[in-house]
Design an enzyme around this catalytic site. Structure first.
Site, PDB file in Angstrom:
ATOM      1  N   SER A  80      62.732  35.692  12.022  1.00 56.99           N
ATOM      2  CA  SER A  80      62.904  34.367  11.414  1.00 56.99           C
ATOM      3  C   SER A  80      63.587  34.439  10.058  1.00 56.99           C
ATOM      4  O   SER A  80      64.320  33.522   9.680  1.00 56.99           O
ATOM      5  CB  SER A  80      61.546  33.674  11.279  1.00 56.99           C
ATOM      6  OG  SER A  80      61.011  33.384  12.547  1.00 56.99           O
ATOM      7  N   THR A 133      61.164  30.865   6.863  1.00 62.32           N
ATOM      8  CA  THR A 133      62.238  29.867   6.908  1.00 62.32           C
ATOM      9  C   THR A 133      62.367  29.064   5.628  1.00 62.32           C
ATOM     10  O   THR A 133      63.453  29.010   5.036  1.00 62.32           O
ATOM     11  CB  THR A 133      62.075  28.956   8.133  1.00 62.32           C
ATOM     12  OG1 THR A 133      62.148  29.759   9.318  1.00 62.32           O
ATOM     13  CG2 THR A 133      63.154  27.885   8.177  1.00 62.32           C
ATOM     14  N   ASP A 258      57.306  28.482  17.342  1.00 61.43           N
ATOM     15  CA  ASP A 258      57.402  29.940  17.362  1.00 61.43           C
ATOM     16  C   ASP A 258      56.033  30.586  17.561  1.00 61.43           C
ATOM     17  O   ASP A 258      55.874  31.517  18.355  1.00 61.43           O
ATOM     18  CB  ASP A 258      58.017  30.419  16.048  1.00 61.43           C
ATOM     19  CG  ASP A 258      58.001  31.926  15.890  1.00 61.43           C
ATOM     20  OD1 ASP A 258      58.675  32.605  16.681  1.00 61.43           O
ATOM     21  OD2 ASP A 258      57.304  32.424  14.980  1.00 61.43           O
TER      22      ASP A 258
END
Length: 456
Positions: A80, A133, A258
């Site tokens: 990620s 993120t 996720d």
């Protein structure tokens, strides 16, 4: 800090000079959302009273796809951090990198560029706000696991004396309220609003920076949260707070798509996708009322190798997923702490289990208890080289196996896969993101939009 070269040929060039018109850019990252997730949601959401399979908000605005591979040093499968770094900077890096290149040098992000141009900025996530993120859009660090350092950077790293974000909503008490440092108090001392309950969202005042932390780490699963559509609620608040005459950049992350993929929890995956769908429907209405807005939705990678049909059977039956009231994790915790019985399992799964399914859960629990007993009998020295059993994992696999068997869902992995991901866009410049592209191209196009609407 290195500036990106924006002279690359784009699929769609704006070919216009900088404008004084304001523009809002909303970047939505559905972490782990490969094409099987959007397809699965279509069937999950299908109205069985009609012959056709209804189009979803994702189908309506899907405009392209993107490749996700990281820098060569990390091969073809991204994590990620590298995925988000590509989406935020336009440059590929190694797995674990937070907005730094392969030499661990900081790279300017689209959020930082927006802030430097006088735009408002924000991030709304269902993970902790210092997760891979959001961190890859706001700060720079050589590794995603440096959570405390990343949280500290949110306070320390500024642009022209200002915090890089105006709104920050998600989880993360653990990293912002620590024994050695209370970042929340430090933010409050600099006139930043702080809340820690969803019910307080309406109390946030426009014109002042705001932080909302609603959990120790990530928010509860959508299936377990008091508000199953918490991402859309947070997004609604953020768009109101950020609205201004100079435009804004907002990152939204559906983080736990996720996590559901990692857990191979199809019920949670569809619940997280439903929260994302409601968020996109909210944004569709927002764009209708604010046509000076572009919304881009994509994923950093796909997770779990989700398969909508398994074991050679041409069947996928998602109806049972609509009955689920708890995540696999929540069900597992109840099974571990309580005596397993048909009444308990029927209550937790919200449907009647077979005798074999109940027995499988009992066997999994006994196996986990047996492994713990063996581990506890080891000497201190032996424990150093032994792996401590995880009862949640053993029983959890039995829980997800029941749901997978009932729905005929398959998984090839508990990790990430290297497949391309959907690109979905709506609003003023949606056409810029059409066709197949690399994930770095998305950032380059966002930089191009920021240049077009630069006001100072």
């Amino acid at each position: 800090m290195r500036k990106l070269a924006l002279s690359l040929c784009l699929a769609t060039s704006l070919n216009v000079a900088a404008s004084q018109e304001s523009h809002n850019i909303i970047m939505v990252v559905a972490d782990g959302m490969g094409p099987a997730f959007t397809t699965g949601y279509r069937y999950f959401n299908d109205d069985k009273s009609t012959e056709q399979v209804e189009q979803t908000i994702f189908d309506k605005y899907q405009i392209g796809s993107a490749s996700t591979y990281p820098a060569p040093v990390s091969g073809y499968v991204t994590d990620s951090a590298a995925g988000a770094t590509a989406l935020s900077t336009g440059i590929k890096s190694y797995n674990g990198a937070i907005a730094v290149d392969v030499n661990k040098q900081p790279i300017e992000t689209v959020l930082e560029r927006a802030k430097s141009y006088g735009m408002k900025t924000g991030a709304v996530v269902t993970s902790q706000v210092n997760h891979a993120t959001p961190a890859s859009y706001i700060v720079h660090n050589e590794h995603r696991r440096n959570y405390n350092d990343i949280a500290d950077s949110y306070f320390i790293d500024r642009i022209e004396g200002q915090f890089k974000f105006d709104v920050l909503l998600g989880g993360g008490w653990l990293y912002f309220i620590r024994d050695e440092r209370n970042l929340v108090e430090e933010f409050k001392q600099e006139n930043v609003q702080y809340i820690d309950k969803y019910q307080q969202l309406s109390s946030l005042k426009k014109g002042k920076s705001a932080i909302g932390l609603f959990a120790e780490k990530g928010l509860p699963w959508a299936l377990d949260d008091k508000n199953p559509h918490r991402l859309s609620a947070l997004t609604n608040t953020a768009t109101k707070l950020l609205d201004n005459s100079h435009g804004y950049f907002l990152l939204i992350e559906a983080s736990q798509v996720d996590w559901a993929g990692h857990a191979n929890d199809i019920a949670s995956a569809m619940a997280e996708m439903d929260d994302l769908a409601k968020t996109m429907e909210l944004l569709e209405g927002y764009v209708a009322n604010n046509p000076n807005t572009t919304v881009i939705l994509t994923a950093d990678h796909s997770t779990g190798g989700l398969t909508l049909a398994a074991k050679g059977k041409y069947v996928w039956q998602p109806d049972i997923l609509k009955l689920q009231k708890h995540s696999a994790e929540a069900i597992t915790k109840q099974l571990i702490t309580n005596e397993i019985s048909p009444s308990l399992t029927n209550q937790l799964f919200n449907f009647e289990l077979t005798k074999q399914e109940v027995n499988d859960l009992i066997i999994a629990k006994l196996k986990s208890e047996e492994q713990i007993a063996i581990y506890n009998a080891l000497s201190s020295e032996q424990k150093k080289s032994a792996k401590k059993p995880r009862p949640n994992r053993i029983v959890g696999k039995a829980v997800t196996h029941i749901i997978d068997t009932r729905t005929n869902t398959g998984w090839t992995s508990g990790g990430h896969t290297a497949i391309d991901v959907p690109v979905i866009a709506l609003g003023k410049h949606a056409e810029m993101f059409a066709g197949h592209q690399d994930n770095t191209d998305i950032a380059k196009k966002v930089f191009k939009l920021l240049e077009q609407y630069r006001q100072h």
